[in-house]
Design an enzyme around this catalytic site. Structure first.
Site, PDB file in Angstrom:
ATOM      1  CB  SER A 290      -5.062  -8.108  -9.501  1.00 18.40           C
ATOM      2  OG  SER A 290      -6.554  -7.647  -8.783  1.00 18.40           O
TER       3      SER A 290
ATOM      4  CG  HIS B 298     -10.161 -10.752 -11.951  1.00 18.80           C
ATOM      5  ND1 HIS B 298     -10.852  -9.397 -11.716  1.00 18.80           N
ATOM      6  CD2 HIS B 298      -9.236 -10.829 -11.156  1.00 18.80           C
ATOM      7  CE1 HIS B 298     -10.498  -9.352  -9.868  1.00 18.80           C
ATOM      8  NE2 HIS B 298      -9.909  -9.866  -9.648  1.00 18.80           N
TER       9      HIS B 298
ATOM     10  CD  GLN C  42      -7.933  -6.106 -11.335  1.00 19.87           C
ATOM     11  OE1 GLN C  42      -7.150  -6.656 -11.184  1.00 19.87           O
ATOM     12  NE2 GLN C  42      -8.773  -6.289 -10.653  1.00 19.87           N
ATOM     13  CD  GLU C  43     -12.432  -4.842 -10.912  1.00 20.16           C
ATOM     14  OE1 GLU C  43     -13.289  -3.787 -10.138  1.00 20.16           O
ATOM     15  OE2 GLU C  43     -11.859  -5.700 -10.241  1.00 20.16           O
TER      16      GLU C  43
ATOM     17  CD  GLU D 119     -14.388  -8.414  -8.875  1.00 19.77           C
ATOM     18  OE1 GLU D 119     -14.601  -7.819  -9.259  1.00 19.77           O
ATOM     19  OE2 GLU D 119     -13.069  -8.780  -8.355  1.00 19.77           O
TER      20      GLU D 119
ATOM     21  CG  ASP E 235      -9.800  -2.215  -9.391  1.00 20.59           C
ATOM     22  OD1 ASP E 235      -8.749  -1.766 -10.090  1.00 20.59           O
ATOM     23  OD2 ASP E 235      -9.268  -3.126  -9.086  1.00 20.59           O
TER      24      ASP E 235
ATOM     25  CD  GLU F 140      -9.807  -0.448  -7.388  1.00 18.73           C
ATOM     26  OE1 GLU F 140     -11.192  -0.362  -7.151  1.00 18.73           O
ATOM     27  OE2 GLU F 140      -9.846  -1.502  -6.731  1.00 18.73           O
TER      28      GLU F 140
ATOM     29  CG  ASP G 228      -7.569  -2.082  -4.661  1.00 19.21           C
ATOM     30  OD1 ASP G 228      -7.605  -2.578  -3.149  1.00 19.21           O
ATOM     31  OD2 ASP G 228      -8.310  -3.356  -5.118  1.00 19.21           O
TER      32      ASP G 228
ATOM     33  CE  LYS H 234     -10.161  -5.124  -2.824  1.00 17.68           C
ATOM     34  NZ  LYS H 234      -9.089  -5.339  -4.129  1.00 17.68           N
TER      35      LYS H 234
ATOM     36  CG  HIS I 228     -16.330  -7.823  -4.261  1.00 15.25           C
ATOM     37  ND1 HIS I 228     -16.825  -8.362  -5.506  1.00 15.25           N
ATOM     38  CD2 HIS I 228     -15.439  -6.653  -4.474  1.00 15.25           C
ATOM     39  CE1 HIS I 228     -16.644  -7.608  -6.629  1.00 15.25           C
ATOM     40  NE2 HIS I 228     -15.412  -6.769  -6.571  1.00 15.25           N
ATOM     41  NE  ARG I 229      -9.069  -9.066  -2.296  1.00 21.05           N
ATOM     42  CZ  ARG I 229      -7.740  -8.397  -2.183  1.00 21.05           C
ATOM     43  NH1 ARG I 229      -7.286  -8.575  -0.470  1.00 21.05           N
ATOM     44  NH2 ARG I 229      -6.773  -8.787  -3.189  1.00 21.05           N
ATOM     45  CB  SER I 230     -11.270 -11.531  -7.989  1.00 24.25           C
ATOM     46  OG  SER I 230     -10.091 -11.856  -7.579  1.00 24.25           O
TER      47      SER I 230
ATOM     48  CE  LYS J  98     -13.504  -3.217  -6.602  1.00 22.71           C
ATOM     49  NZ  LYS J  98     -12.293  -2.981  -7.387  1.00 22.71           N
TER      50      LYS J  98
HETATM   51  P1  PGA Z   1      -8.814  -9.380  -6.653  1.00 19.50           P
HETATM   52  O1  PGA Z   1      -9.393  -7.874  -7.576  1.00 19.50           O
HETATM   53  O2  PGA Z   1     -10.028  -8.932  -5.596  1.00 19.50           O
HETATM   54  O3  PGA Z   1      -8.368  -9.831  -7.142  1.00 19.50           O
HETATM   55  O4  PGA Z   1      -7.337  -8.422  -5.777  1.00 19.50           O
HETATM   56  C1  PGA Z   1      -9.656  -7.186  -7.149  1.00 19.50           C
HETATM   57  C2  PGA Z   1      -9.093  -5.274  -6.728  1.00 19.50           C
HETATM   58  O5  PGA Z   1      -8.222  -5.486  -7.483  1.00 19.50           O
HETATM   59  O6  PGA Z   1     -10.218  -4.317  -6.485  1.00 19.50           O
HETATM   60 ZN    ZN Z   2      -8.115  -3.197  -6.944  1.00 21.34          ZN
END
Ligand code: PGA
Ligand code: ZN
Length: 399
Positions: A40, A144, A152-153, A194, A230, A273, A300, A325, A353-355, A376
Site C-alpha cells: 500500500s 495486505h 489495513q491494520e 505481515e 493503520d 495512522e 505514513d 520508512k 517495516h514494510r509489508s 512498527k
Molecule cells: P506497506 O504497508 O508496507 O504495504 O506500504 C505498511 C503501512 O502502510 O504502514
Molecule cells: Zn501505513
C-alpha cells in the site's frame, strides 16, 4: 574507505525479488542490508525500480562515486553520493531500493569498522533506559489480505510494558488470544502479508475482538495494553465517489473524521495512522484537532518520510506523529532529517517495516539510535521477529 559494493537480487517475504547490498571497506569493515517493499505504497514515495534494473543502474551510476571515493562511516557523504549518482528528486534513476540497500549496508560497514553496534554508530551511545514500544499488527486486511477487514491494520500497543521483551511477548500473546477468539466464533482465519490474522469479518467485529484480546492479555500480564490502527485510508479513498469506500458503504470526509474520532473514544485508541487520504492535510488537521490530545495521529502515506511534506503537515497542524520508512525516501540521512524535523516540532516518531520484508534488522537499530517512541514491525513470522529479537538483544547489550 569503501573498496567494494556488491548488489544482488534476494527473496523478500512475499517471494518477490529485492535488492541486497554488501559494502566492504579498506580496513576490513563489512555491511550487508536489503531493501523492503510496500504494497500500500504512498503516491509520493521515492521510486522502487524492478530489482534487476535498480541493480544495473546503481552499478553504472552509484558505484563509481562510492568505491575508492567515500568512507563508509561518513553516512552523509555516502548518501550524498547516492543522491548525486541518481540526479532526481525521487531516486527514479537508480531506484530507492538500490539506494536504501547501499545506504544501510554502508552504515553497517561503518559500525563494523568501529567495532560498535549499529545503533551506537547511528547515534545511540547516550540512549537511556527507554525503548521503543512495538506496535504489533494482529488483525488486518486492506491491501495486505483479500476478503478481510477494510482497515489495513489493528495494532496491539503494550504501552505499559516494563521492558521491550515483555512488550514483544505481550503482542505475541494478543496475536495468540485473537486466534482463540476467532476459533470460538467459528471464524476461519488466514494470515496477511505481515502475519496478522486476516479473518473474513467486519471492521466492527474486529474492533470487538481486538479489544477483548488486549484486555485479556493485559489482565494476564498485569500491565496496560491498548491498541491502534493503520487505516491506510488512501487505499479506501475513491476520488470518483468523493469518499471512503467500505464495501457497499461510502463515507464522506466529514463522516470519516467522525467515524475515526468515535472509534478513538470508544476504544481508547492509542494510535491512528493514515486515517485520511494522502492528499488531505485539511481532513488530517480536523481529526487532529478533535483527538490529537488523546491519541497519536500518524502520517505514513501523507508524509512518506519526506521533510517537505512533513513541514507542510507541521504548518497545517495535520498530525502529531510521523511514520519513518527509510525506503520511502531512499537514504538513512534523509530519514534522519525527517526524524529531526519531527522531533523539533514535538511529533512522535514511529520507525516502520514494510509489508514486504527481509531478515534485515536495520530499523531496530534506527529506532533505538533515534530514541523513537514506537517501532512498527509486526508480531510474528521470521522477517518480523528478526527485528523484534534484535530489539531484545539490544536491550540485553548482546549485539
Ligand atoms: P506497506 O504497508 O508496507 O504495504 O506500504 C505498511 C503501512 O502502510 O504502514
Ligand atoms: Zn501505513
Amino acid at each position: 574507505l569503501i573498496t567494494n559494493v556488491s548488489l544482488r537480487r534476494v527473496l523478500d517475504s512475499r517471494g518477490n525479488p529485492t535488492v541486497e547490498a554488501d559494502v566492504l571497506t579498506e580496513s576490513g569493515g563489512f555491511g550487508r542490508a536489503a531493501a523492503p517493499s510496500g504494497a500500500s505504497t504512498g503516491e509520493y514515495e521515492a521510486i522502487e525500480l524492478p530489482p534487476s534494473e535498480a541493480i544495473a543502474a546503481a552499478r553504472e551510476h552509484a558505484l563509481p562515486r562510492l568505491v575508492g571515493e567515500v568512507y563508509a562511516g561518513n553516512q552523509r557523504e555516502v548518501d550524498a553520493a547516492l543522491r548525486a549518482a541518481d540526479g532526481t528528486e525521487n531516486f527514479s534513476e537508480i531506484g530507492a531500493n538500490s539506494a536504501v540497500a547501499v545506504s544501510m549496508a554502508a552504515a553497517k560497514a561503518g559500525a563494523d569498522v568501529l567495532g560498535a553496534p549499529l545503533y551506537q554508530h547511528l547515534g545511540g551511545t547516550f540512549r537511556g533506559e527507554s525503548f521503543p514500544t512495538p506496535l504489533g499488527n494482529v488483525v488486518g486486511g486492506g491491501e495486505h489480505a483479500k476478503e478481510a477487514t477494510h482497515i489495513q491494520e489493528f495494532l496491539a500497543a503494550p504501552v505499559g510494558a516494563p521492558s521491550v521483551s515483555e512488550a514483544v511477548f505481550a503482542n505475541a500473546a494478543v496475536h495468540a488470544r485473537i486466534s482463540e477468539l476467532l476459533d470460538d466464533r467459528g471464524v476461519p482465519a488466514a494470515k496477511g502479508d505481515e502475519g496478522a490474522w486476516a479473518p473474513p469479518i467486519s471492521d466492527a467485529e474486529a474492533f470487538e475482538i481486538v479489544d477483548e484480546a488486549v484486555d485479556d492479555v493485559s489482565d494476564d500480564l498485569g500491565f496496560e495494553i491498548g491498541f491502534g490502527l493503520d487505516m491506510a485510508a488512501a487505499e479506501l479513498y475513491d476520488a470518483d465517489e468523493d469518499g471512503y469506500v467500505y464495501g457497499d458503504e461510502v463515507k464522506s470526509t466529514a463522516e470519516q473524521v467522525e467515524y475515526v474520532a468515535e472509534m478513538v473514544d470508544e476504544y481508547d485508541l492509542v494510535y491512528v495512522e493514515d486515517p485520511l487520504d494522502e492528499d488531505d492535510y485539511e481532513g488530517f488537521a480536523d481529526l487532529t484537532e478533535r483527538v490529537g490530545e488523546q491519541t497519536l495521529v500518524c502520517g505514513d502515506d501523507l508524509f512518506v518520510t519526506n521533510v517537505e511534506r512533513l513541514q507542510a503537515g507541521i504548518d497545517a497542524d495535520a498530525a502529531n506523529s510521523i511514520l519513518i520508512k527509510p525506503n520511502q525516501i531512499g537514504t538513512l540521512s534523509d530519514a534522519f532529517d525527517a526524524i529531526e524535523l519531527a522531533t523539533e516540532n514535538g511529533y512522535e516518531t514511529v520507525i516502520s517495516h514494510r509489508s514486504g520484508e527481509t531478515e534485515d534488522t536495520t530499523i531496530a537499530h534506527l529506532a533505538v539510535a533515534t530514541d523513537a517512541g514506537f517501532i512498527k514491525t509486526g508480531t510474528v513470522q521470521g522477517e518480523r521477529t528478526a527485528k523484534l529479537n534484535e530489539l531484545i538483544r539490544i536491550a540485553d547489550d548482546a549485539v
